[in-house]
Design an enzyme around this catalytic site. Sequence first.
Site, short mmCIF file in Angstrom:
data_model
loop_
_atom_site.label_atom_id
_atom_site.label_comp_id
_atom_site.label_asym_id
_atom_site.label_seq_id
_atom_site.Cartn_x
_atom_site.Cartn_y
_atom_site.Cartn_z
N HIS A 381 38.77 31.20 44.51
CA HIS A 381 39.49 31.11 43.23
C HIS A 381 40.96 31.48 43.37
O HIS A 381 41.72 31.37 42.38
CB HIS A 381 38.79 31.98 42.17
CG HIS A 381 39.03 33.46 42.32
ND1 HIS A 381 38.15 34.30 42.96
CD2 HIS A 381 40.05 34.24 41.90
CE1 HIS A 381 38.61 35.53 42.93
NE2 HIS A 381 39.76 35.53 42.28
N ASP A 429 32.45 31.77 46.50
CA ASP A 429 33.87 32.09 46.30
C ASP A 429 34.51 32.49 47.63
O ASP A 429 34.74 33.67 47.91
CB ASP A 429 33.99 33.21 45.29
CG ASP A 429 35.42 33.43 44.81
OD1 ASP A 429 36.25 32.53 45.03
OD2 ASP A 429 35.69 34.48 44.21
N GLY A 525 44.45 40.84 41.46
CA GLY A 525 45.44 40.98 42.51
C GLY A 525 44.84 41.41 43.82
O GLY A 525 45.41 41.21 44.89
N SER A 527 41.84 40.20 44.53
CA SER A 527 40.95 39.07 44.81
C SER A 527 41.20 38.52 46.21
O SER A 527 42.34 38.35 46.63
CB SER A 527 41.15 37.96 43.78
OG SER A 527 40.70 38.36 42.52
N GLY A 528 40.11 38.22 46.91
CA GLY A 528 40.22 37.69 48.25
C GLY A 528 40.45 38.74 49.31
O GLY A 528 40.38 38.44 50.51
#
Length: 579
Positions: A381, A429, A525, A527-528
């Site tokens: 995402h 994801d 922020g 994320s990943g």
Amino acid sequence: MNLKLLFICLFLAVLLAPAEVYFFFAILKGENDNDEEDENSEWLFDIQEPEGLCHPNPCHNGGECREKGKRKFKCDCPDPFKGKRCEKGPKICKRGKCGRGECVLTSAPPFYECKCKLPFLPPDCKHYSLCNPNPCKNGGQCIQDGNDFDCQCSQGYRGRFCNVEPNDCFVDDGESYRGNVSETENGDECLYWNSHFILERGVDPFNTFEDPDGLGHHNLCRNPDGDIMPWCFFRRGRKLLWDYCDVTECPEPTSQEKTTKTNPPTDDVPPEPKPTDAKPSTTNTPTKPETTEATKPTDATTGAPPTPTPNTTVSQEEFATCGQPQPKKSMARIYGGLKVPPGEIPWQVSLQVRPSQTSQPFSHICGGVLIASCWVLTAGHCIEKNKDMQVLMGSLSLNSEDSMTQTLDVERAIIHENYRETPIAVYNDIALLKLRGNNGVCANETQFVKTACLPNSQLPDGMECRISGWGATEQSDYGSNHLLEANVLLINQEKCSERNIYGSALAQNMFCAGYLQGGVDSCQGDSGGPLTCQESGAHVIYGLVSWGDQCGKKFKPGVYTRVTEFVDWINAKIQQTSR
């Protein structure tokens, strides 16, 4: 009738002395809240069904770990510590104990001291006096300003109390700095290094705190972890923060001085002795680690070189090892994710974007993790169409680049074919970023840029792992400029699939981590970004920050992409793209 009269008298007493009554109950409430939080932590920890082993030792404050059965453990805590992991120390500094001052921890009875913020006076910092005695140092003049004061400093001196001398400056990265600056670049007053805000979690307040890094019972700026310049902790309300200090760098010596210093000593003239606080030459310039057996990191328990979890098919020819950080200095006394030492999380990257074919500046949107010289793993995402992408690695701050930083363009983004978003969850994801490089080499291995290992097995529930990122915090909805980290627990899958947590939204290729009572979590922020766990002496990328219900909410821990379910996909995509 007498009962009604009593109630009326009590009501009038409250009206006549509202400030005192409120203050009294505020202190009581602060103490009771802490006790309730301790009890909640105990039973909430139990229902998380923690499992794990004693290597590395999960117990804090010198606690001894004992294995119970095959996969559970118990911590035997030394006095006066308690808790499942001996993480709870005595609550010496109660709210309101030091009035308008800071409560610091000491190693002798009564184990605390109040450090007042002028013009408030010791011992309890609840009364004040303006300019008497004079708080200004070095001949500074105290000028009353309403209920506060200002110091008019003598020529060359500066600082709120004129305590900074004209020649107060730092050399190199400031590791040897022993000056008197005690304010951040933004003017925040530094906390004492033995403040309970810093030491209340994970550090024994009954041991002396002075050490060779210049820390002690003071609030002067220092650089104990090898960062780029001196820094300190400060607080806003009940929140602990840190920032670089308002300290100047010493001017470069003239060419003549340099020549004099570099001339080798003759037989007739003895060499000039080094100053006692000089920074050791071995830490002046970070060097690329050698790959010989003599210099490889060793396992703390056996003394033998650790066996990193293999990255299966992913090529690591460009990098000597995976999952082996080499932080400049350990900051074991600091917990809670407030300060990450340089080199502690060398696989963390910042994914940054800007509109395609523009000259606008790049901005951080997500985290990521380096798994090979030309490959970064992140969340699906995080990928946005019609955007230029780059990754920044090796730096701890987003608002300043230095010699440690490497910035590379993203050549291609590969999102999982079955990636899917719904109103309640994000599925599959995961994404791969192919970096632009030369002859198959993109990122260069340094002390501050390394790869994390890919996993090859599931890990036990209850294991303590680490998350990191520049995500939103309680102080800033837009993220932090400094890299943050926190420890979280892997939560039992069945427990996290219960109806009052995430129910059927939780798929097998996801997992939960955090604390069911809330408070510590990844956020926007982040994320990943990586969730890494230690396995066989190496840091393994076990999860990617994916989604969750708000941030740090009770019974709503963070949800992570389970990387073990995607290792074959990762290897297949890398092989296809490399042909």
